[in-house]
Design an enzyme around this catalytic site. Structure first.
Site, PDB file in Angstrom:
ATOM      1  N   GLU A 119      46.612  -0.954  74.795  1.00 15.96           N
ATOM      2  CA  GLU A 119      46.890  -1.603  73.513  1.00 15.96           C
ATOM      3  C   GLU A 119      47.370  -0.615  72.458  1.00 15.96           C
ATOM      4  OE1 GLU A 119      43.899  -4.303  72.178  1.00 15.96           O
ATOM      5  OE2 GLU A 119      43.517  -5.112  74.183  1.00 15.96           O
ATOM      6  N   GLN A 120      47.947   0.483  72.904  1.00 18.12           N
ATOM      7  CA  GLN A 120      48.572   1.406  71.958  1.00 18.12           C
ATOM      8  C   GLN A 120      49.590   2.268  72.712  1.00 18.12           C
ATOM      9  OE1 GLN A 120      45.195   3.472  70.326  1.00 18.12           O
ATOM     10  NE2 GLN A 120      45.115   4.986  71.947  1.00 18.12           N
TER      11      GLN A 120
END
Length: 326
Positions: free
Chosen positions: A153-154
């Site tokens: 998620e990054q």
């Protein structure tokens, strides 16, 4: 007569083994390790509801960091400690024919991970293989996990390289394992995992149809099903595509009641050639709501569902042993 009975039992066991080992049998995957009140791995696997359990998360790694994990106090968290108390539970689940994956990444608010280069991806891949996939002694004891899940998620950089490096290990060693990815349901572009999924190396794609209003059940099932149809054509044909859903109203925006899922969503989703089942976030909410109990038979309508085939397999195995003893 005894030899004929033995031959018959061997034949029946081979049929069940072949049918249950097919990678396309639909089922339920669940994330475990986010709340101590969810119970241990043994109790999760004893439900008979899950095809895959994903240990969440290895949440610190890459770019020179010391690798660390957070399994919500199920064991000692962090790089300085070990989680070897999970070894027997993991092996128990695998004996029940439940696949156990390590999920890497997680919410960036309480994680610290990234890859800085292709060489960094190679180092992380070796760390994952040596410590979690090879059977050598590592943070979880001497285990051979069934796969690695990308819950990223990054940043988008070098996750495709990590997938290629892990694939190199499974192609050049005798250790076969799986790769999975858990992208958000947005498709254009796919956040964070677009390049990685484009490698077509992933066996399972657990699409998160929650916390994204444009493609989840926040305004009705139409947006979700429209996004699902795009994903069906987007990923490789040999991928098993899962509907990722909250297991309770507090698990994420876009909750779908079991009744609505069975009545409106699953009949459409199961038409997809690469339909793989349902992914639930997470075991704690499922433990509270009994969501998987309510949808299990509808996730796969066929007799070959894990719980049924496993029960038959055990019965045939016992009969086989009685014949041998006789």
């Amino acid at each position: 007569m005894a030899s004929e009975r033995v031959a018959l039992m061997i034949f029946l066991l081979s049929l069940f083994t072949l049918s249950s080992s097919r990678p396309d049998n639909a089922g339920i995957a669940v994330y475990w390790g986010r709340n101590l009140q969810e119970g241990d791995l043994v109790s999760a696997c004893d439900t008979g509801n899950y095809k895959i359990v994903l240990l969440a998360f290895l949440n610190n790694f890459g770019a020179g960091r010391t690798s660390a994990w957070d399994f919500a106090a199920h064991c000692d968290n962090g790089a300085a400690e070990k989680c070897t108390e999970l070894e027997s539970e993991i092996k128990y689940c695998q004996e029940q024919r439940v696949k156990v994956f390590l999920s890497i990444g997680g919410d960036p608010d309480d994680s610290d991970y990234s890859l800085s280069s292709r060489d960094d991806a190679k180092e992380v891949a070796k760390y994952l293989y040596d410590n979690f996939l090879s059977g050598q002694y590592g943070p979880l004891g001497s285990v051979k996990l069934d796969g690695i899940d990308f819950h990223i998620e990054q940043t988008e950089n070098y996750w495709d390289d990590l997938a290629w490096e892990l694939d190199f290990f499974r192609q050049t060693t005798s250790r076969r394992f799986y790769l999975s990815a858990a992208p958000k349901c947005l498709t254009y572009p796919i956040p964070y995992l677009g390049k990685a999924i484009a490698t077509k190396l992933f066996d399972y794609i657990f699409v998160q149809f929650y916390n994204n209003p444009s493609c989840s059940n926040t305004t009705g099932t139409e947006a979700l099903l429209s996004s699902w149809n795009k994903w069906v054509g987007l990923v490789a044909s040999n991928n098993s595509l899962f509907l990722g859903l909250p297991a309770g109203p507090t698990a994420g925006e876009g909750y779908i009641s079991p009744d609505l899922l069975k009545r409106r969503v699953l009949p459409q989703a199961k038409k997809a050639h690469n339909y793989g089942g349902v992914m639930l976030w997470d075991r704690f909410r499922d433990f509270q709501t009994g969501y998987s109990d309510q949808i299990l038979l509808n996730v796969n309508d066929h007799v070959s569902s894990n719980s049924v085939s496993d029960a038959i397999y055990r019965c045939v195995s016992k009969a086989f042993n009685r014949v041998i003893d006789y």
